[in-house]
Each structure stands twice: as structure tokens, then as C-alpha cells.
Enzyme design. Structure first.
Site, PDB file in Angstrom:
ATOM      1  N   ARG A  96     -50.358 -73.359  11.227  1.00 12.55           N
ATOM      2  CA  ARG A  96     -51.467 -72.410  11.374  1.00 12.55           C
ATOM      3  C   ARG A  96     -52.330 -72.328  10.121  1.00 12.55           C
ATOM      4  O   ARG A  96     -53.180 -71.446   9.997  1.00 12.55           O
ATOM      5  CB  ARG A  96     -50.928 -71.026  11.738  1.00 12.55           C
ATOM      6  N   CYS A  97     -52.144 -73.240   9.197  1.00  9.98           N
ATOM      7  CA  CYS A  97     -52.919 -73.280   7.958  1.00  9.98           C
ATOM      8  C   CYS A  97     -54.204 -74.070   8.193  1.00  9.98           C
ATOM      9  O   CYS A  97     -54.229 -75.005   8.989  1.00  9.98           O
ATOM     10  CB  CYS A  97     -52.079 -73.958   6.875  1.00  9.98           C
ATOM     11  N   GLY A  98     -55.259 -73.723   7.469  1.00  8.40           N
ATOM     12  CA  GLY A  98     -56.505 -74.474   7.561  1.00  8.40           C
ATOM     13  C   GLY A  98     -56.330 -75.939   7.184  1.00  8.40           C
ATOM     14  O   GLY A  98     -57.042 -76.812   7.696  1.00  8.40           O
TER      15      GLY A  98
END
Length: 162
Positions: free
Chosen positions: A35-37
């Protein structure tokens, strides 16, 4: 404390990945979070893995919630979340692993002793390049693209060492 890695990680499927001396492969250890950029890097990590895997190179994705809790909890959900980001990830991915704090994985505690304070993970997708003999060759920041020339050069140099 040894200057060579010799650690085990538990993968999403419950098997063990051994890292370090005696394994004789070059490994790019990357703390990942779906869910990290920076999760867009999964595609580039897969391309890097595919390009050099036959020569004894692998990417090891270390699922972590150590930064912003940007990973899901369950192994099956992690696999699904990664598949959502990159159609086909064939490199090994670990179960949730702490890369900092009280429960830090022994590899990350060791790696912190091998680099300057700047070389320690500050966020997801920090990369450590571990050589065939288990030595920590170098590190790359989260923002460094896995296909950046400096990463390619370091991987190729590590693969060329005997």
C-alpha cells in the site's frame, strides 16, 4: 558480529529463504509494502529479477509494516495485494517482518552495522545488495528505481565476483 550475512526469512508460502554465506547468490533485499506509493517498483524489481536470475541473482521482498503500516496482515492478503500492483511477481516475498524497532529481524539489525546511519531504511522499498559471500555491498534509498544504472552496475559487478 560477523561481516557476512547468514539469516533466514519465512516466505509467504511458509518455506524458508536462506540468505548469506554458503548460498552463493547475489540478493537485493527490499523491504516492501503493497500500500506504499513506491509499490509501483514491484514491476521494476520483477524485471531486474528476471534479467539476472539465471546468473545467480534474486530479489527478496521483505513484507513490512515498519513504516506507516502500509502492508496488510495476512500472507494470503499480501500475495493478493502484490498481484494487484504487479501482474506476476515470481521473486520470493517474506511474511511480515520488522525492519526496525524492538522486534527487528536479525538481518536488519546486522545490516545496520554494515552501513552508515544514512544507509538504514527510512521508508519502504529501501534496498540492500548482498553479495555471493554474504557481504553487504551497498544500499539504495527507497526513491531509487530498481532499474537505475547504479543499481544495474552494482548487480552486474556483484555477479562478476567469485
Amino acid at each position: 558480529m560477523s561481516n557476512h550475512a547468514n539469516f533466514s526469512f519465512t516466505l509467504l508460502d511458509g518455506t524458508t529463504f536462506d540468505l548469506g554465506s554458503g548460498v552463493a547468490q547475489v540478493v537485493l533485499v527490499v523491504n516492501t509494502a503493497s500500500r506504499c506509493g513506491f509499490a509501483r517498483q514491484f514491476d521494476a524489481l520483477q524485471k531486474l529479477h528476471d534479467r539476472y536470475h539465471a546468473q545467480g541473482f534474486t530479489v527478496l521482498g521483505v513484507s513490512s509494516q515498519s513504516f506507516g503500516k502500509q502492508e496488510v496482515d495476512m500472507a494470503c492478503d499480501i500475495a493478493a495485494a502484490i498481484k494487484n500492483k504487479c501482474s506476476s511477481v515470481t521473486f520470493p516475498i517474506t511474511q511480515l517482518t520488522a525492519v526496525r524497532g524492538k522486534a527487528i529481524h536479525p538481518f536488519y539489525a546486522w545490516a545496520a552495522t554494515q552501513v552508515s546511519i544514512w544507509g538504514r531504511p527510512k521508508w519502504n522499498f529501501h534496498k540492500y545488495l548482498i553479495g555471493k559471500n554474504g557481504e553487504c555491498i551497498t544500499w539504495f534509498s527507497s526513491a531509487t528505481d530498481p532499474l537505475a544504472p547504479k543499481v544495474i552496475e552494482a548487480v552486474e559487478a556483484a555477479l562478476g565476483q567469485d
